[in-house]
Every structure is written in structure tokens, then in C-alpha cells.
Design an enzyme around this catalytic site. Structure first.
Site, short mmCIF file in Angstrom:
data_model
loop_
_atom_site.label_atom_id
_atom_site.label_comp_id
_atom_site.label_asym_id
_atom_site.label_seq_id
_atom_site.Cartn_x
_atom_site.Cartn_y
_atom_site.Cartn_z
N LYS A 54 -4.70 -8.83 3.65
CA LYS A 54 -6.06 -8.59 4.18
C LYS A 54 -6.57 -9.82 4.91
CE LYS A 54 -7.07 -5.26 0.55
NZ LYS A 54 -7.58 -5.08 -0.81
N GLN A 98 -11.27 -7.93 -5.42
CA GLN A 98 -9.95 -7.35 -5.66
C GLN A 98 -9.82 -6.89 -7.11
OE1 GLN A 98 -7.50 -6.83 -3.22
NE2 GLN A 98 -6.52 -5.67 -4.85
N ASP A 121 -15.51 -1.98 0.79
CA ASP A 121 -14.57 -1.11 0.08
C ASP A 121 -15.17 0.27 -0.15
OD1 ASP A 121 -12.05 -2.09 -0.42
OD2 ASP A 121 -12.67 -3.31 -2.13
#
Ligand code: NAP
Length: 283
Positions: A54, A98, A121
């Protein structure tokens, strides 16, 4: 093999080029460089690898990546303080925490603390609720990528029968809502569904998001269907496989995504696009 391959890698590359152009426009016209803060706690090797990909994609698109690495022993209070600091930082347009977080952490409390306008997200309950209500929202990246892939096959999904196998908050549920928004007739299956084979075999668009290699056999695929395989499973020989028995399904489907090279690259491309959307909203 009769099915055509849906090349997620190529489609994601096109999308990433569009995102990079938008980043240049935001920067030259508005002086805004989209920034992503990634929070990684602990040393899970898979998480390290995802975060690395990412960050690389972020820099390639001309955006700024802020990496926050925390030890496995991090406390809830320390994580919450970091999220609050990132919420208040105007250079940070997207925050990505994460998962999984270390076991002493209440992950939901951390995710709930992320400013919904920076929730690239799309995991925050506010964004989930907005999606369910048909309002503009930041939507989870993998389902967004799946819909784009399906639309390369069927530009209009209206009236098509879509079956989504898996009902997680990050893939199955938001994907079903997105397909419904596109006027598909949607069925969601899960571990308690009866006669999965019959339901799956009725789908014009079949999406597998389970996490079990070869769960989807050739008999579960309607002739000519568009099969999107979200699953990522590590086999004993170290190779990766999806949830679909690719060889068998390819004989029957019209279109199919490979694993790797299908949904995975789209997830990262959509994350970049979500970030540009978040940055555009504040310009
Ligand atoms: P998850 O939270 O574990 O959810 C799995 C879903 O599958 C659950 O809804 C579960 O049903 C259902 N299920 C389990 N066994 C089943 C069976 N035998 N028949 C029908 N349904 C069954 O997983 P997830 O986070 O959604 O991820 C799913 C897969 O996608 C994983 O392999 C993951 O690695 C992969 N993934 C890939 C990407 C990517 O970018 N390529 C992104 C995200 C996830 P219940 O709800 O009844 O338990």
C-alpha cells in the site's frame, strides 16, 4: 478452457493512472497532496507485506504515505491517542489501521475512533450505515473493486442475478449492497446456507468471498456466468489459490478472475481512489 480472464492487474493499472492524474490536478490547482497514514501494530508478516504494497502504491500515485509502526505491546490508550492525532492532522486525508491488531487491543473501539471522512477502508459504522441507506459514503475497497470488475463484463448489472458467498462486514455485506444499488437481484450465502450449489448455479454474477480453497466447484457455476474470486488461500506448497476451482469453473463460466491477479490489485487501486475522494472533499 472457455472462460475469458478478467485481468484485474491491467484494469487496476488503468485506474491507478487515472488516480495519479487526479493527484496532479489536486496538487497543481488546489495545493493539496493526498496523504495516507498507515497504522501497523505488531509484526504480523502478512500485515507487513500488505502495508508495504500500500505504501509503494501510494508513493507511485504521487501521494504522501505516513507510516506509524507500533510495537506488539502497544496499549489501547496509545493507539487511541495516535488515531486522534491523525484525525486532527490536515495533511492526513486517509487513515488505515491494519488488521489484525494485537490481542490486548479492542479493534472495534480503534476503528470507531477514526474520523469517518478519513476512513478510506470504509469500515466505520457511519460509512457502513450510509452505504446501507444509499447515501454517499467511503465504501470498502475490495467490494468496490469487485463491482468494477463485474462492470467490465456487464456495463449494466440491472436485473442480473448476483450471488455473493460470504457475509463479512468488509467484503460480502458491502458488496451485496453495492450490487443492489446497481439494480442486480442479490442473494447472500454464508456458512449456514442450504443448497449452496443450487443457489450459486443460478448466478449470472457469482462472487466467492469465503477463504476456503476450491469451495466453488464447476457444478456451482452457471454456463456463461461472470465469476469473481475474492478468496486468498495459501496452499501447502506455498502457492496462492482463490475460493473457486479455477480449472473446473473456467470450463463453464463466461468470464473469471484469476488468483492472484484478479481482485487483489483492484483492492489497492480502490484504496488510492478512496483517498483521492477523501482529499477532494476537503480541497
Ligand atoms: P471472513 O470474515 O472470514 O468471512 C467469510 C465468510 O464466508 C463468512 O460470512 C462465512 O459465513 C462464509 N463461509 C464460511 N464457510 C462457508 C461455506 N462452507 N459456505 C458458504 N459460506 C461460508 O472473510 P473475509 O474477510 O470476508 O474474506 C474472505 C476471503 O477473501 C478470504 O480468503 C480473504 O483472504 C479474502 N480477501 C481478499 C481480499 C483481496 O483484496 N483479494 C480482500 C479481503 C479479503 P458465516 O458468516 O456464516 O460464518
Amino acid at each position: 478452457m472457455s472462460a475469458r480472464i478478467i485481468d484485474g492487474k491491467a484494469i487496476a493499472a488503468e485506474l491507478r493512472a487515472k488516480v495519479a492524474a487526479e493527484v496532479t490536478r489536486l496538487s497543481t490547482q488546489h495545493g493539496v497532496t493526498p496523504g495516507l497514514a498507515v497504522v501497523l501494530a505488531g509484526n504480523n508478516p502478512a500485515s507487513e507485506s500488505y502495508v508495504g504494497s500500500k505504501a509503494k502504491a501510494t508513493k507511485e500515485a504521487g501521494m504522501t504515505s505516513f507510516d506509524h509502526r507500533l510495537p506488539d505491546s502497544v496499549s489501547q490508550a496509545e493507539l487511541m491517542a495516535l488515531v486522534n492525532k491523525l484525525n486532527a492532522d490536515p495533511a492526513v486525508h486517509g487513515i488505515l489501521v491494519q488488521l489484525p491488531l494485537p490481542q490486548q487491543i479492542d479493534a472495534q473501539q480503534v476503528l470507531d475512533a477514526v474520523d469517518p471522512t478519513k476512513d478510506v477502508d470504509g469500515f466505520h459504522p457511519v460509512n457502513a450505515g450510509r452505504l446501507a441507506s444509499g447515501l454517499p459514503a467511503l465504501v470498502p475497497c475490495t467490494p468496490l473493486g469487485c463491482v468494477l470488475l463485474a462492470k467490465t463484463v456487464h456495463p449494466s448489472l440491472a436485473g442480473l442475478d448476483a450471488v455473493v458467498i460470504g457475509r463479512s462486514n468488509i467484503v460480502g455485506k458491502p458488496l451485496a449492497l453495492l450490487l443492489l444499488q446497481k439494480d442486480a437481484t442479490v442473494t447472500i450465502c454464508h456458512s449456514k446456507s442450504r443448497d449452496l450449489e443450487k443457489i450459486a448455479a443460478s448466478a449470472d454474477i457469482l462472487v466467492a468471498a469465503v477463504g476456503k480453497a476450491k469451495l466453488i466447484t464447476g457444478r456451482m457455476v452457471k454456463p456463461g456466468a461472470c465469476v469473481i474470486d475474492v478468496g486468498v488461500n495459501r496452499l501447502t506448497d506455498g502457492s496462492l489459490a482463490g475460493d473457486v476451482d479455477f480449472a473446473a469453473a473456467s470450463e463453464i463460466a463466461g468470464w473469471i478472475t484469476p488468483v492472484p491477479g484478479g481482485v487483489g490489485p483492484m483492492t489497492i487501486a480502490m484504496l488510492l481512489e478512496n483517498r483521492v475522494r477523501a482529499a477532494s472533499a476537503v480541497k
